[in-house]
Design a protein around this motif. Structure first.
Motif, PDB file in Angstrom:
ATOM      1  N   ILE A  32      -3.982   8.837  -6.838  1.00  0.00           N
ATOM      2  CA  ILE A  32      -3.188   8.939  -5.483  1.00  0.00           C
ATOM      3  C   ILE A  32      -3.760   7.628  -4.708  1.00  0.00           C
ATOM      4  O   ILE A  32      -2.842   7.364  -3.772  1.00  0.00           O
ATOM      5  CB  ILE A  32      -4.181  10.224  -4.706  1.00  0.00           C
ATOM      6  CG1 ILE A  32      -3.773  11.553  -5.333  1.00  0.00           C
ATOM      7  CG2 ILE A  32      -3.995  10.216  -3.132  1.00  0.00           C
ATOM      8  CD1 ILE A  32      -4.570  12.589  -4.911  1.00  0.00           C
ATOM      9  N   SER A  33      -4.706   6.876  -4.914  1.00  0.00           N
ATOM     10  CA  SER A  33      -5.040   5.850  -4.219  1.00  0.00           C
ATOM     11  C   SER A  33      -3.860   4.832  -4.435  1.00  0.00           C
ATOM     12  O   SER A  33      -3.468   3.862  -3.685  1.00  0.00           O
ATOM     13  CB  SER A  33      -6.517   5.212  -4.567  1.00  0.00           C
ATOM     14  OG  SER A  33      -6.602   3.824  -3.917  1.00  0.00           O
ATOM     15  N   VAL A  34      -3.625   4.687  -5.723  1.00  0.00           N
ATOM     16  CA  VAL A  34      -2.698   3.411  -6.216  1.00  0.00           C
ATOM     17  C   VAL A  34      -1.375   3.918  -5.583  1.00  0.00           C
ATOM     18  O   VAL A  34      -0.633   3.017  -5.165  1.00  0.00           O
ATOM     19  CB  VAL A  34      -2.595   3.545  -7.816  1.00  0.00           C
ATOM     20  CG1 VAL A  34      -1.288   2.782  -8.224  1.00  0.00           C
ATOM     21  CG2 VAL A  34      -3.810   3.019  -8.420  1.00  0.00           C
ATOM     22  N   VAL A  35      -0.916   5.340  -5.450  1.00  0.00           N
ATOM     23  CA  VAL A  35       0.439   5.572  -5.007  1.00  0.00           C
ATOM     24  C   VAL A  35       0.347   5.230  -3.427  1.00  0.00           C
ATOM     25  O   VAL A  35       1.251   4.643  -2.927  1.00  0.00           O
ATOM     26  CB  VAL A  35       0.808   7.134  -5.202  1.00  0.00           C
ATOM     27  CG1 VAL A  35       1.788   7.750  -4.377  1.00  0.00           C
ATOM     28  CG2 VAL A  35       0.755   7.371  -6.669  1.00  0.00           C
ATOM     29  N   LEU A  36      -0.620   5.685  -2.757  1.00  0.00           N
ATOM     30  CA  LEU A  36      -0.877   5.444  -1.254  1.00  0.00           C
ATOM     31  C   LEU A  36      -0.703   4.015  -0.904  1.00  0.00           C
ATOM     32  O   LEU A  36      -0.188   3.376  -0.080  1.00  0.00           O
ATOM     33  CB  LEU A  36      -1.746   5.994  -0.586  1.00  0.00           C
ATOM     34  CG  LEU A  36      -1.866   7.659  -0.710  1.00  0.00           C
ATOM     35  CD1 LEU A  36      -3.267   8.175   0.116  1.00  0.00           C
ATOM     36  CD2 LEU A  36      -0.745   8.000   0.189  1.00  0.00           C
ATOM     37  N   HIS A  37      -1.378   3.161  -1.774  1.00  0.00           N
ATOM     38  CA  HIS A  37      -1.591   1.770  -1.465  1.00  0.00           C
ATOM     39  C   HIS A  37      -0.184   1.090  -1.789  1.00  0.00           C
ATOM     40  O   HIS A  37       0.315   0.270  -1.224  1.00  0.00           O
ATOM     41  CB  HIS A  37      -2.555   1.095  -2.372  1.00  0.00           C
ATOM     42  CG  HIS A  37      -2.489  -0.298  -2.263  1.00  0.00           C
ATOM     43  ND1 HIS A  37      -3.032  -0.913  -1.301  1.00  0.00           N
ATOM     44  CD2 HIS A  37      -2.243  -1.438  -2.979  1.00  0.00           C
ATOM     45  CE1 HIS A  37      -3.054  -2.122  -1.456  1.00  0.00           C
ATOM     46  NE2 HIS A  37      -2.485  -2.598  -2.376  1.00  0.00           N
ATOM     47  N   SER A  38       0.425   1.692  -2.706  1.00  0.00           N
ATOM     48  CA  SER A  38       1.942   1.168  -2.899  1.00  0.00           C
ATOM     49  C   SER A  38       2.769   1.297  -2.026  1.00  0.00           C
ATOM     50  O   SER A  38       3.820   0.548  -1.587  1.00  0.00           O
ATOM     51  CB  SER A  38       2.412   1.786  -4.353  1.00  0.00           C
ATOM     52  OG  SER A  38       3.953   1.312  -4.528  1.00  0.00           O
ATOM     53  N   LYS A  39       2.671   2.705  -1.452  1.00  0.00           N
ATOM     54  CA  LYS A  39       3.409   3.128  -0.291  1.00  0.00           C
ATOM     55  C   LYS A  39       3.405   2.369   0.942  1.00  0.00           C
ATOM     56  O   LYS A  39       4.115   1.852   1.725  1.00  0.00           O
ATOM     57  CB  LYS A  39       3.298   4.528   0.004  1.00  0.00           C
ATOM     58  CG  LYS A  39       4.219   5.397  -0.811  1.00  0.00           C
ATOM     59  CD  LYS A  39       4.014   6.951  -0.427  1.00  0.00           C
ATOM     60  CE  LYS A  39       4.695   7.595  -1.321  1.00  0.00           C
ATOM     61  NZ  LYS A  39       4.693   9.258  -1.131  1.00  0.00           N
ATOM     62  N   ARG A  90       2.116  -0.737   1.144  1.00  0.00           N
ATOM     63  CA  ARG A  90       2.482  -2.128   0.754  1.00  0.00           C
ATOM     64  C   ARG A  90       4.020  -2.272   1.165  1.00  0.00           C
ATOM     65  O   ARG A  90       4.665  -3.199   1.592  1.00  0.00           O
ATOM     66  CB  ARG A  90       2.080  -2.567  -0.487  1.00  0.00           C
ATOM     67  CG  ARG A  90       2.179  -3.954  -0.893  1.00  0.00           C
ATOM     68  CD  ARG A  90       1.631  -4.525  -1.995  1.00  0.00           C
ATOM     69  NE  ARG A  90       1.959  -5.801  -2.286  1.00  0.00           N
ATOM     70  CZ  ARG A  90       1.290  -6.548  -3.450  1.00  0.00           C
ATOM     71  NH1 ARG A  90       0.524  -5.928  -4.034  1.00  0.00           N
ATOM     72  NH2 ARG A  90       1.696  -7.640  -3.302  1.00  0.00           N
ATOM     73  N   THR A  91       4.637  -1.445   0.736  1.00  0.00           N
ATOM     74  CA  THR A  91       6.377  -1.487   0.593  1.00  0.00           C
ATOM     75  C   THR A  91       6.765  -1.229   2.184  1.00  0.00           C
ATOM     76  O   THR A  91       7.392  -2.012   2.542  1.00  0.00           O
ATOM     77  CB  THR A  91       6.906  -0.399  -0.444  1.00  0.00           C
ATOM     78  OG1 THR A  91       6.454   0.756   0.192  1.00  0.00           O
ATOM     79  CG2 THR A  91       6.879  -0.777  -1.485  1.00  0.00           C
ATOM     80  N   THR A  92       5.810  -0.443   2.809  1.00  0.00           N
ATOM     81  CA  THR A  92       6.277  -0.252   4.324  1.00  0.00           C
ATOM     82  C   THR A  92       5.931  -1.427   4.993  1.00  0.00           C
ATOM     83  O   THR A  92       6.762  -1.705   5.814  1.00  0.00           O
ATOM     84  CB  THR A  92       5.637   1.135   4.745  1.00  0.00           C
ATOM     85  OG1 THR A  92       5.609   2.315   3.946  1.00  0.00           O
ATOM     86  CG2 THR A  92       5.714   1.402   6.071  1.00  0.00           C
ATOM     87  N   THR A  93       4.800  -2.216   4.815  1.00  0.00           N
ATOM     88  CA  THR A  93       4.715  -3.203   5.385  1.00  0.00           C
ATOM     89  C   THR A  93       5.535  -4.529   5.258  1.00  0.00           C
ATOM     90  O   THR A  93       5.860  -4.935   6.094  1.00  0.00           O
ATOM     91  CB  THR A  93       2.915  -3.710   5.160  1.00  0.00           C
ATOM     92  OG1 THR A  93       2.228  -2.847   5.361  1.00  0.00           O
ATOM     93  CG2 THR A  93       2.842  -4.840   5.964  1.00  0.00           C
ATOM     94  N   ARG A  94       6.022  -4.509   4.060  1.00  0.00           N
ATOM     95  CA  ARG A  94       6.907  -5.359   3.750  1.00  0.00           C
ATOM     96  C   ARG A  94       8.210  -5.283   4.442  1.00  0.00           C
ATOM     97  O   ARG A  94       8.875  -6.372   4.843  1.00  0.00           O
ATOM     98  CB  ARG A  94       7.339  -5.584   2.047  1.00  0.00           C
ATOM     99  CG  ARG A  94       6.527  -6.329   1.480  1.00  0.00           C
ATOM    100  CD  ARG A  94       6.971  -6.670   0.171  1.00  0.00           C
ATOM    101  NE  ARG A  94       5.929  -7.303  -0.837  1.00  0.00           N
ATOM    102  CZ  ARG A  94       5.987  -7.249  -1.908  1.00  0.00           C
ATOM    103  NH1 ARG A  94       6.677  -6.629  -2.779  1.00  0.00           N
ATOM    104  NH2 ARG A  94       5.005  -7.825  -2.547  1.00  0.00           N
ATOM    105  N   LYS A  95       8.767  -4.153   4.418  1.00  0.00           N
ATOM    106  CA  LYS A  95      10.086  -3.745   5.099  1.00  0.00           C
ATOM    107  C   LYS A  95      10.171  -4.396   6.649  1.00  0.00           C
ATOM    108  O   LYS A  95      10.771  -4.671   7.066  1.00  0.00           O
ATOM    109  CB  LYS A  95      10.544  -2.324   5.095  1.00  0.00           C
ATOM    110  CG  LYS A  95      11.094  -1.928   3.691  1.00  0.00           C
ATOM    111  CD  LYS A  95      11.286  -0.580   3.595  1.00  0.00           C
ATOM    112  CE  LYS A  95      11.605   0.003   2.030  1.00  0.00           C
ATOM    113  NZ  LYS A  95      11.840   1.170   1.821  1.00  0.00           N
ATOM    114  N   LYS A  96       8.887  -4.025   7.369  1.00  0.00           N
ATOM    115  CA  LYS A  96       8.645  -4.411   8.799  1.00  0.00           C
ATOM    116  C   LYS A  96       8.601  -5.730   9.085  1.00  0.00           C
ATOM    117  O   LYS A  96       9.364  -6.142  10.072  1.00  0.00           O
ATOM    118  CB  LYS A  96       7.618  -3.494   9.335  1.00  0.00           C
ATOM    119  CG  LYS A  96       7.629  -2.134   9.419  1.00  0.00           C
ATOM    120  CD  LYS A  96       6.377  -1.410   9.910  1.00  0.00           C
ATOM    121  CE  LYS A  96       6.541   0.016  10.346  1.00  0.00           C
ATOM    122  NZ  LYS A  96       5.272   0.719  10.870  1.00  0.00           N
ATOM    123  N   GLY A  97       7.812  -6.522   7.926  1.00  0.00           N
ATOM    124  CA  GLY A  97       7.763  -7.957   8.218  1.00  0.00           C
ATOM    125  C   GLY A  97       8.863  -8.559   7.907  1.00  0.00           C
ATOM    126  O   GLY A  97       8.986  -9.613   7.868  1.00  0.00           O
TER     127      GLY A  97
END
Length: 51
Positions: free
Chosen positions: A35-42, A44-51
């Motif tokens: 769960i930690s890996v999945v949440l971290h991945s989500k 990270r991808t959300t932060t990249r899309k905004k930036g």
């Protein structure tokens, strides 16, 4: 029974609930890690899309 290197035997009394408890704790640890890996991945991808 356990046997030492010098040939003596002795018995060990391990309660029957120890093995299931260890298995359950291992399962919970692996689930938490997944769960930690999945949440971290989500995140990270959300932060990249905004930036």
């Amino acid at each position: 029974m356990c046997e030492t290197s010098n040939g003596h035997d002795y018995s060990i009394a391990i309660p029957g609930y120890i093995n299931p408890t260890v298995a359950l704790l291992l399962l919970l640890a692996l689930t938490s890690a997944l769960i930690s890996v999945v949440l971290h991945s989500k995140q990270r991808t959300t932060t990249r899309k905004k930036g």
